[in-house]
Design an enzyme around this catalytic site. Structure first.
Site, PDB file in Angstrom:
ATOM      1  CG  ASP A 198      -1.859   1.146   1.312  1.00 32.41           C
ATOM      2  OD1 ASP A 198      -1.805   2.009   0.418  1.00 32.41           O
ATOM      3  OD2 ASP A 198      -2.654   1.204   2.267  1.00 32.41           O
TER       4      ASP A 198
ATOM      5  CD  GLU B 287      -3.213   4.954   1.431  1.00 30.21           C
ATOM      6  OE1 GLU B 287      -3.862   5.996   1.615  1.00 30.21           O
ATOM      7  OE2 GLU B 287      -3.596   3.834   1.818  1.00 30.21           O
TER       8      GLU B 287
END
Length: 655
Positions: free
Chosen positions: A309, A311
């Site tokens: 992920d 982020e």
């Protein structure tokens, strides 16, 4: 959590088992190793000690699944920087295990030695100017009896003045042969769930099974999340695990293995963490290094793969050595290196901005070929066709409809559309994703059934059990079912409104007071579909005589009470009684309780909680659901001779 305990070299032993390799930087990041400082012995000069990567503590159980081999990873660390190259030799050492058993009063059995081998003959080098050796792999082939517990001890010796402890210290890992992970496949669409382990236990995902096949509803569960961070000492990217992730890995036997025994694959998500390291910034060499570290975690803790992920990384425009400017090509390189070193592990991608996912190709392999799946991360939205943005990614590897199913979305139902699930299946997509369940708050079996009826033509059953985050044993909860609501209940409003008398003995306007209690009785109207509710609210003398009708939603497991006519005028009672939303109006001596029939489409709605209570949520603030009748063309309450009008939300507990 950093510590540098100085263990004399000697016969430090390490046991490695089933799933794999040990990560080199884990001691710095993961707080699960507890070194027994009582057995340490400090010496002057240069000394060294065997260490386990991936933060594995002594006696960490590592599992061998079926006929799959496992790999262990060891390295050697000096107390001081080496002035010249130092050769370290590891060996499988039954004598070291015997010494450990004698010292600790244990009776561990050595894993069959003929099933063990060390790469490169167990020899590694610590280069001049460095403190750590490269890793050495210990291969553990299948061969021990399933269900047994064994140990593998590895000792090490070093040349050129590295002192040897007279205590013959050991470092021991356990080896546990287990049955092969069963197949959870139910159809062409795989079910996947991210679990926020800061708050919840992944064990809850194993409590939902298919009624027909008894297979688990979830195919893959991902631990959300460990982090990629820059090591402040070495400057390299490494894995950081917070206390909650560390707890889970430390207790993999009690938390991860039960899911795998049911056929559920368990992954770990890697998430950026506010520095320049990230999936999209690693150089080729850094990507190779980080992939090795990931493999170590997978091997030691028996993980089935990783989800990435991209982020929260703070990518730098002037990257440090080992890092490059952010690009999807760099991300693709990392996935390539992971696939090369972990061909049998799951590799998944969470994306929601297109550029935060791997793309392009590496060494002739496209991003779509390299990953096992990718999902769109903007929840409750259907992104049909989005997979076309990624090189070589077929629909069968994409999940375009991710559903967040926690309190923020009222149990996951906001934006849910069963027709979308059908379209997802018909279009050939291969992944249905759920994020952040709160199984201690919501019962999801009805929700999952709505999905599984489309995907698998089957229903989902919940065991009724749930786990708190640090629990290894389950708690029996209350299932959502039509019958659960029947009976007598003590209801408590979250608020009420009252009228007060001023100094001139005049009634003044309504204002908040405390919660009020009343009793209701819920009886069957139409089995499985509706109820009668007697004694509701401010005027029980009316609602006990003329009950409200409540609807039961068999999909959601919810109960709903809408405004309604509860009695049509007849010979026995010519008054027609209606239930409507109301709140105060007017002021001073002219204040009154006013009906709002225009809000007939708003319900009080709620469901049974796991503890057996259930909550009903209204339209909020100073609103209540009360009976009215018509007087001179105006809807009014039975009388104003009440101190309180019961309002807002309600909690009901079984009498």
């Amino acid at each position: 959590m950093k510590y540098m305990n100085n263990i004399k070299l000697g016969l430090l032993a390490a046991i490695f088992a089933c799933a794999g390799t040990v990560l080199t930087s884990c001691e710095d990041d993961i707080t699960i190793n507890a070194v027994d400082t009582g057995k340490l012995d400090t010496v002057d000069g240069v000394y060294g000690y065997v260490k386990s990567a991936a933060g594995a503590r002594e006696l960490t159980p590592i599992s061998l699944f079926g006929d799959r081999a496992g790999t262990g990873h060891l390295y050697f660390e000096l107390s001081k920087v080496a002035e010249k190259d130092i050769t370290v030799t590891f060996k499988v050492d039954a004598a070291a295990l015997e010494a450990y058993n004698t010292t600790h009063g244990t009776s561990y059995t050595m894993y069959p030695v003929d099933k063990l081998s060390l790469a490169n003959g167990g020899t590694v080098t610590i280069k001049a100017g460095e403190k750590k050796s490269s890793g050495v792999e210990l291969t553990i082939n299948a061969g021990g009896s399933i269900g047994g517990t064994f140990a593998v001890a590895v000792s090490a010796t070093a040349n050129d003045g590295v002192e040897i402890s007279a205590n013959n210290q050991t470092y021991v890992y356990l080896v546990k042969p287990l049955a092969a992970i069963p197949d959870s496949k139910k159809g062409d669409v795989r079910t996947f769930c991210f679990v926020e382990v800061n708050n919840e236990s992944i064990l809850n995902c194993g409590e939902y099974t298919m009624k027909g096949s008894n297979k688990p509803f979830f195919d893959v569960v991902s631990i959300f999340a460990a982090n990629i961070n820059v090591d402040s000492e070495t400057g390299r990217a490494h894995i950081f695990c917070n206390d909650q992730v560390s707890f889970l890995l430390k207790n993999a036997d009690q938390i991860i293995r039960p899911l795998q025994a049911k056929g559920i694959k368990v992954n770990m998500t890697i998430l950026g963490n506010h520095d320049e390291s990230g999936m999209s910034s690693l150089s080729k060499e850094a990507a190779e290094d980080f992939a090795k570290e990931l493999k170590a975690y997978a091997d030691i803790y028996g993980l089935d793969g990783f989800d990435f992920d991209d982020e929260y990384s703070n990518y730098s425009e002037n990257p440090s050595p080992g890092f490059e400017e952010r690009s999807s090509a760099n991300y693709c390189r990392l996935i390539y290196e992971c696939r090369k070193i972990m061909p049998d592990k799951l590799l998944g991608i969470y994306e929601y901005l297109l550029y935060d996912a791997p793309n392009g190709s590496v060494e002739g392999k496209s991003a779509g070929e390299l990953v096992d799946y990718m999902c769109y991360g903007t929840y409750q939205r259907y992104a049909k066709g989005r997979e076309e943005n990624f090189a070589g990614l077929p629909k069968s590897k994409y999940g375009p409809y991710s559903l967040k199913i926690n309190n923020e979305y009222n149990g996951g139902w906001s934006g849910f559309n069963q027709e979308t699930i059908q379209d997802l299946k018909d279009a050939g997509y291969g992944l249905q994703v759920f994020y952040n369940p709160e199984p201690r708050t919501f019962s999801y079996d009805h929700y999952f059934t709505a999905v599984s009826k489309v995907l698998y033509n089957d229903e989902v059953e919940w065991t009724g059990k749930y786990y708190n985050r640090t629990d290894f044993t389950s708690i029996q909860g209350t299932k959502l079912a039509y019958e659960s609501y029947l009976g007598e209940w003590a209801a408590t409003s979250s608020n009420s409104l009252y009228i007060y008398i001023d100094e001139d003995n005049n009634p003044r306007w309504w204002d908040w007071s405390g919660s009020q209690k009343f009793n209701v009785r819920i009886e069957e109207k139409e089995a499985g579909k509706s109820y009668y509710i007697y004694g509701w609210g401010t005027y029980p003398e009316i609602t006990e005589k003329y009950p409200l009708v409540a609807e039961y939603d068999a999909v959601k497991g919810y109960i709903s009470i809408y405004p309604q006519v509860i009695h049509e005028g007849d010979a026995a009672d010519p008054e027609t009684w209606e239930v409507h939303w109301g709140t105060y109006a007017g002021s001073g001596a002219n204040c009154y309780w006013r009906a709002y029939p225009q809000y007939a489409n708003y319900a009080i709605e709620g469901s049974i909680n796991l503890d057996g209570s259930f909550g009903l949520v209204g339209v909020g603030n100073r609103w209540g659901l009360d009976p009215y009748h018509e007087v001179d063309g105006t809807l009014v309450v039975p009388h104003m001779d009440v101190k309180y009008h019961i309002t807002e939300n309600y909690t009901l507990v079984k009498n």
